[in-house]
Design a protein around this motif. Structure first.
Motif, PDB file in Angstrom:
ATOM      1  N   VAL A 187      59.000  -8.324 -34.483  1.00 38.35           N
ATOM      2  CA  VAL A 187      60.430  -8.626 -34.389  1.00 38.35           C
ATOM      3  C   VAL A 187      61.115  -8.435 -35.735  1.00 38.35           C
ATOM      4  CG1 VAL A 187      62.105 -10.473 -33.979  1.00 38.35           C
ATOM      5  CG2 VAL A 187      60.166 -10.180 -32.420  1.00 38.35           C
ATOM      6  N   ARG A 188      60.432  -8.779 -36.806  1.00 37.04           N
ATOM      7  CA  ARG A 188      61.017  -8.665 -38.139  1.00 37.04           C
ATOM      8  C   ARG A 188      61.194  -7.204 -38.562  1.00 37.04           C
ATOM      9  NH1 ARG A 188      56.726 -12.528 -40.871  1.00 37.04           N
ATOM     10  NH2 ARG A 188      57.504 -11.684 -42.842  1.00 37.04           N
ATOM     11  N   VAL A 189      60.307  -6.333 -38.114  1.00 36.19           N
ATOM     12  CA  VAL A 189      60.367  -4.927 -38.558  1.00 36.19           C
ATOM     13  C   VAL A 189      60.513  -3.975 -37.375  1.00 36.19           C
ATOM     14  CG1 VAL A 189      59.092  -5.327 -40.688  1.00 36.19           C
ATOM     15  CG2 VAL A 189      57.827  -4.807 -38.593  1.00 36.19           C
ATOM     16  N   GLN A 190      61.155  -4.437 -36.318  1.00 32.56           N
ATOM     17  CA  GLN A 190      61.281  -3.636 -35.103  1.00 32.56           C
ATOM     18  C   GLN A 190      61.900  -2.266 -35.369  1.00 32.56           C
ATOM     19  OE1 GLN A 190      62.993  -5.688 -31.769  1.00 32.56           O
ATOM     20  NE2 GLN A 190      63.697  -3.822 -30.784  1.00 32.56           N
ATOM     21  N   GLU A 191      62.945  -2.221 -36.185  1.00 31.12           N
ATOM     22  CA  GLU A 191      63.611  -0.945 -36.467  1.00 31.12           C
ATOM     23  C   GLU A 191      62.673   0.012 -37.198  1.00 31.12           C
ATOM     24  OE1 GLU A 191      67.605   0.787 -38.711  1.00 31.12           O
ATOM     25  OE2 GLU A 191      67.365  -1.368 -38.393  1.00 31.12           O
ATOM     26  N   LEU A 192      61.881  -0.505 -38.136  1.00 26.81           N
ATOM     27  CA  LEU A 192      60.918   0.336 -38.847  1.00 26.81           C
ATOM     28  C   LEU A 192      59.854   0.876 -37.902  1.00 26.81           C
ATOM     29  CD1 LEU A 192      60.256  -1.524 -42.238  1.00 26.81           C
ATOM     30  CD2 LEU A 192      61.345   0.711 -41.910  1.00 26.81           C
ATOM     31  N   VAL A 193      59.362   0.011 -37.014  1.00 29.92           N
ATOM     32  CA  VAL A 193      58.356   0.434 -36.040  1.00 29.92           C
ATOM     33  C   VAL A 193      58.917   1.543 -35.158  1.00 29.92           C
ATOM     34  CG1 VAL A 193      56.953  -0.273 -34.065  1.00 29.92           C
ATOM     35  CG2 VAL A 193      57.167  -1.791 -36.037  1.00 29.92           C
ATOM     36  N   ASP A 194      60.162   1.371 -34.728  1.00 30.03           N
ATOM     37  CA  ASP A 194      60.803   2.372 -33.880  1.00 30.03           C
ATOM     38  C   ASP A 194      60.893   3.718 -34.592  1.00 30.03           C
ATOM     39  OD1 ASP A 194      62.148   3.469 -31.720  1.00 30.03           O
ATOM     40  OD2 ASP A 194      64.111   2.822 -32.436  1.00 30.03           O
ATOM     41  N   GLN A 195      61.314   3.705 -35.848  1.00 31.98           N
ATOM     42  CA  GLN A 195      61.436   4.943 -36.614  1.00 31.98           C
ATOM     43  C   GLN A 195      60.071   5.601 -36.801  1.00 31.98           C
ATOM     44  OE1 GLN A 195      63.441   3.999 -40.268  1.00 31.98           O
ATOM     45  NE2 GLN A 195      65.286   3.250 -39.247  1.00 31.98           N
ATOM     46  N   TYR A 196      59.071   4.800 -37.094  1.00 30.19           N
ATOM     47  CA  TYR A 196      57.728   5.333 -37.347  1.00 30.19           C
ATOM     48  C   TYR A 196      57.140   5.952 -36.083  1.00 30.19           C
ATOM     49  CZ  TYR A 196      52.791   5.408 -38.689  1.00 30.19           C
ATOM     50  OH  TYR A 196      51.500   5.796 -38.946  1.00 30.19           O
ATOM     51  N   LEU A 197      57.205   5.225 -34.967  1.00 33.30           N
ATOM     52  CA  LEU A 197      56.598   5.723 -33.732  1.00 33.30           C
ATOM     53  C   LEU A 197      57.353   6.919 -33.167  1.00 33.30           C
ATOM     54  CD1 LEU A 197      55.674   2.393 -31.891  1.00 33.30           C
ATOM     55  CD2 LEU A 197      54.162   3.924 -33.175  1.00 33.30           C
ATOM     56  N   SER A 198      58.667   6.974 -33.418  1.00 32.61           N
ATOM     57  CA  SER A 198      59.451   8.095 -32.892  1.00 32.61           C
ATOM     58  C   SER A 198      59.017   9.427 -33.506  1.00 32.61           C
ATOM     59  CB  SER A 198      60.940   7.863 -33.147  1.00 32.61           C
ATOM     60  OG  SER A 198      61.232   7.886 -34.541  1.00 32.61           O
ATOM     61  N   LEU A 199      58.419   9.371 -34.683  1.00 32.79           N
ATOM     62  CA  LEU A 199      57.939  10.601 -35.321  1.00 32.79           C
ATOM     63  C   LEU A 199      56.845  11.270 -34.501  1.00 32.79           C
ATOM     64  CD1 LEU A 199      57.755   9.424 -39.060  1.00 32.79           C
ATOM     65  CD2 LEU A 199      59.465  10.926 -38.023  1.00 32.79           C
ATOM     66  N   ILE A 200      56.113  10.465 -33.710  1.00 34.29           N
ATOM     67  CA  ILE A 200      55.033  11.037 -32.883  1.00 34.29           C
ATOM     68  C   ILE A 200      55.354  10.912 -31.390  1.00 34.29           C
ATOM     69  CG2 ILE A 200      53.157  10.816 -34.546  1.00 34.29           C
ATOM     70  CD1 ILE A 200      52.431   8.139 -33.354  1.00 34.29           C
ATOM     71  N   GLY A 201      56.637  10.710 -31.101  1.00 36.80           N
ATOM     72  CA  GLY A 201      57.084  10.734 -29.708  1.00 36.80           C
ATOM     73  C   GLY A 201      56.749   9.514 -28.889  1.00 36.80           C
ATOM     74  N   ILE A 202      56.456   8.395 -29.533  1.00 31.32           N
ATOM     75  CA  ILE A 202      56.133   7.173 -28.810  1.00 31.32           C
ATOM     76  C   ILE A 202      57.323   6.230 -28.859  1.00 31.32           C
ATOM     77  CG2 ILE A 202      54.620   5.153 -28.694  1.00 31.32           C
ATOM     78  CD1 ILE A 202      52.430   6.791 -29.937  1.00 31.32           C
ATOM     79  N   ARG A 203      57.664   5.655 -27.718  1.00 31.03           N
ATOM     80  CA  ARG A 203      58.702   4.647 -27.650  1.00 31.03           C
ATOM     81  C   ARG A 203      58.068   3.306 -27.279  1.00 31.03           C
ATOM     82  NH1 ARG A 203      62.090   6.567 -23.005  1.00 31.03           N
ATOM     83  NH2 ARG A 203      60.078   7.408 -22.343  1.00 31.03           N
TER      84      ARG A 203
END
Length: 238
Positions: free
Chosen positions: A51-67
């Motif tokens: 929850v604290r780093v949700q935006e970072l996780v989203d940006q990181y996973l989007s690089l490999i096409g994972i949502r």
């Protein structure tokens, strides 16, 4: 110019996390595919970090096409593999995934997921959901629903039956305390609200129409594929 790791470390520091925390969180997400805060203290800690780093996780996973799908009310997160179609989420691409993030469940596991979804709806309509959104079901009720909905039975072999329920517990779809409880029809399990996101109403109606003891097939006659979600060519029900 700062490296990617240095930039990440700077961002994590603003949330009082370090690179080891980040690695552990991402490894947990990619390994399990789901976080459910109510499952354990370990899972609660990982969820709170997410929850604290949700935006970072989203940006990181989007690089490999994972949502991911995040339900803040029932406090769970689950990963959506590339190419998967999920109710309530727009698919960013119709390109099929190569399957690297996908896995298959057995027919018994698929059948049990469908039955639990139907029984969850019934308990929900009766207003008997607890404050965590869970539905309590006896194994006797599950076995009866399996026969009524799919005209099939739970595995007769004790070890196989335990494995089916264990797999669904790993997916955070159900909760129970002891495996030995699964041998008694009067024992109870909790069905978590995640099951609603995995099986669409359309699929449930399709099963009811085509009931015959077989796992549902898509329009091309192919068995429903499990993706960290149960997925056909046109639908994703897990």
């Amino acid at each position: 110019m700062a490296s990617l790791i240095e930039t990440l470390e700077q961002q994590l520091a603003t949330h009082n996390l370090n690179l080891d925390d980040w690695r552990a969180l991402l490894q947990r997400l990619l390994d399990y595919g789901v976080l459910c805060r109510d499952d354990s203290q370990v899972e609660a800690d990982f969820y709170d970090q997410f929850v604290r780093v949700q935006e970072l996780v989203d940006q990181y996973l989007s690089l490999i096409g994972i949502r991911f799908q995040h339900d803040p009310h029932f406090r769970f997160v689950r990963l959506i593999p590339p190419g998967a179609r999920v109710p309530g989420l727009e698919d960013e691409s119709d390109e099929p995934s190569g399957g690297g993030f996908r896995q298959r469940l057995s027919q018994h596991e698929i059948a049990l997921i469908l039955v639990l979804r139907a029984e969850y709806d019934k308990v929900l309509r009766e207003g008997l959901i607890d404050e965590q959104g869970c539905a309590a079901l006896s194994l006797e009720a599950v076995a009866l629903a399996m026969k009524n909905l799919l005209r099939r039975a739970l595995p007769e072999n004790v070890g196989e039956r335990r494995q089916v329920f264990k797999r669904l517990r790993q997916l955070r779809l159900i909760h129970y305390v002891q495996e030995a409880d699964l041998d008694q029809s009067e024992s109870w399990i909790k069905v978590r609200p995640l099951v609603v996101n995995l099986v669409t109403n359309e699929w449930l109606e399709k099963v009811r129409r085509d009931v015959g003891g077989l796992v549902p097939q898509d329009d091309d006659g192919k068995e429903v594929e499990i993706v960290g979600e149960i997925k056909s060519e046109k639908h994703s029900i897990f």
